[in-house]
Design a protein around this motif. Structure first.
Motif, PDB file in Angstrom:
ATOM      1  N   SER A  58       0.897  -1.276   0.052  1.00 45.91           N
ATOM      2  CA  SER A  58      -0.048   0.237   0.001  1.00 45.91           C
ATOM      3  C   SER A  58       0.811   1.195  -0.011  1.00 45.91           C
ATOM      4  N   SER A  94       0.414   5.768   0.374  1.00 44.71           N
ATOM      5  CA  SER A  94      -0.543   7.027   0.374  1.00 44.71           C
ATOM      6  C   SER A  94       0.705   8.096   0.267  1.00 44.71           C
ATOM      7  N   ASP A 146      -3.044  -1.317   4.547  1.00 47.03           N
ATOM      8  CA  ASP A 146      -3.335  -0.068   3.833  1.00 47.03           C
ATOM      9  C   ASP A 146      -2.682   1.182   4.819  1.00 47.03           C
ATOM     10  N   GLU A 187      -3.200   5.504   4.857  1.00 47.98           N
ATOM     11  CA  GLU A 187      -3.963   6.677   4.575  1.00 47.98           C
ATOM     12  C   GLU A 187      -3.350   7.846   5.094  1.00 47.98           C
ATOM     13  N   THR A 208      -9.346   3.060   7.008  1.00 44.18           N
ATOM     14  CA  THR A 208      -8.041   2.437   7.060  1.00 44.18           C
ATOM     15  C   THR A 208      -7.999   1.021   7.319  1.00 44.18           C
ATOM     16  N   GLU A 235     -10.044  -1.005   4.473  1.00 44.48           N
ATOM     17  CA  GLU A 235      -9.437  -1.095   3.255  1.00 44.48           C
ATOM     18  C   GLU A 235      -8.498  -2.292   3.634  1.00 44.48           C
ATOM     19  N   SER A 236      -7.696  -2.403   4.728  1.00 47.63           N
ATOM     20  CA  SER A 236      -6.917  -3.295   4.954  1.00 47.63           C
ATOM     21  C   SER A 236      -7.642  -4.851   4.958  1.00 47.63           C
ATOM     22  N   LYS A 283      -8.479  -5.846   1.249  1.00 46.91           N
ATOM     23  CA  LYS A 283      -7.445  -6.281   0.689  1.00 46.91           C
ATOM     24  C   LYS A 283      -7.003  -7.758   1.114  1.00 46.91           C
TER      25      LYS A 283
END
Length: 251
Positions: A99, A101, A118, A120, A161, A164-165, A168
């Protein structure tokens, strides 16, 4: 030195684009890439996007090389059903996820359980309340609405966050809606560890962790694992540095 992973262990690697820029080490990274990588990167028009792609691709190849014993250029990938990359080198079994950002990149690895990471950057969003309705579960909406304005921004990005993790890790991509997953406020903000019993739609059990890796950034990692084992998981953290920086530190 070849690194190894135990079954109940997660390794997290971090780096940044600026670290390699400031140490004039982009060429060092390009040397780790394949001809196919370089051809794809050459098609990217925006210099900033091209730079991120060079760093992220070389970062992933170099980290995986530390566990497989292969040269970075020898690592081979394919994409799963929803686009999640996986290793295809014969005889290798290793789960990983990448990931980034803006300037910050992270890679998480496990021995056999699906993993997601993730990163962010916390940033001002004018439409935070409206976005919250697409991201939050009903329980989270109630928690969010009871917070002060100052606390709402952190709450939003913490949940974003974590979710999203999780998505994924499962490899389900956009087929899983963020508001169908819920994380409790006390777990996520107090201990930065969330047990997987709170998922509404994800079939596998999982465990998630959240860290404020800088005042502006959050990092979350999720491992698909049985609930009975998640308290036994150990986590190691590493920094991926330019070769010149490593030598200067050693000196």
């Amino acid at each position: 030195m070849l690194l190894s992973l135990d079954e109940n262990q997660i390794d997290i690697w971090q780096t940044s684009v600026s670290l390699f820029q400031e140490n004039h080490a982009i060429g060092e990274l390009e040397a780790m890439l394949t001809e196919s990588d370089l051809e794809a990167i050459a098609l990217i028009r925006r210099p900033s996007e091209k730079l991120v792609k060079i760093v992220s691709r070389a970062f992933l190849r170099s980290v995986l090389a530390k566990y497989t014993g292969l040269a970075p250029q020898a690592i081979q990938f394919e994409r799963g059903l929803h686009g999640k990359p996986q290793l295809v080198n014969e005889g290798l079994s290793l789960e990983f996820n990448l990931s980034h950002s803006d300037n910050v990149l992270a890679c998480a690895l496990s021995k056999k359980n699906p993993i997601g990471v993730d990163v962010e950057r916390i940033r001002f969003k004018r439409n935070l309340i409206r976005l919250g309705h697409t991201v939050f579960s009903e329980d989270e909406k109630r928690e969010f609405e009871g917070l002060s304005d100052a606390a709402k921004e952190a709450y939003f990005f913490d949940r974003w966050t974590l979710k999203e993790s999780l998505i994924k890790a499962t490899g389900q991509g956009l087929t899983t809606k963020l508001n169908n997953v819920s994380f409790g406020q006390s777990d996520a903000s107090a201990s930065f560890s969330v047990a997987g019993v709170q998922s509404k739609v994800v079939e596998s059990e999982y465990a998630s962790w959240l860290w404020p890796i800088s005042p502006q950034h959050r990092l979350a990692v999720t491992l698909c694992t049985s609930e009975s084992n998640h308290n036994q998981i150990t986590i190691r953290s590493f920094n991926f540095l330019p070769g010149r920086t490593i030598n200067e530190i050693a000196a």
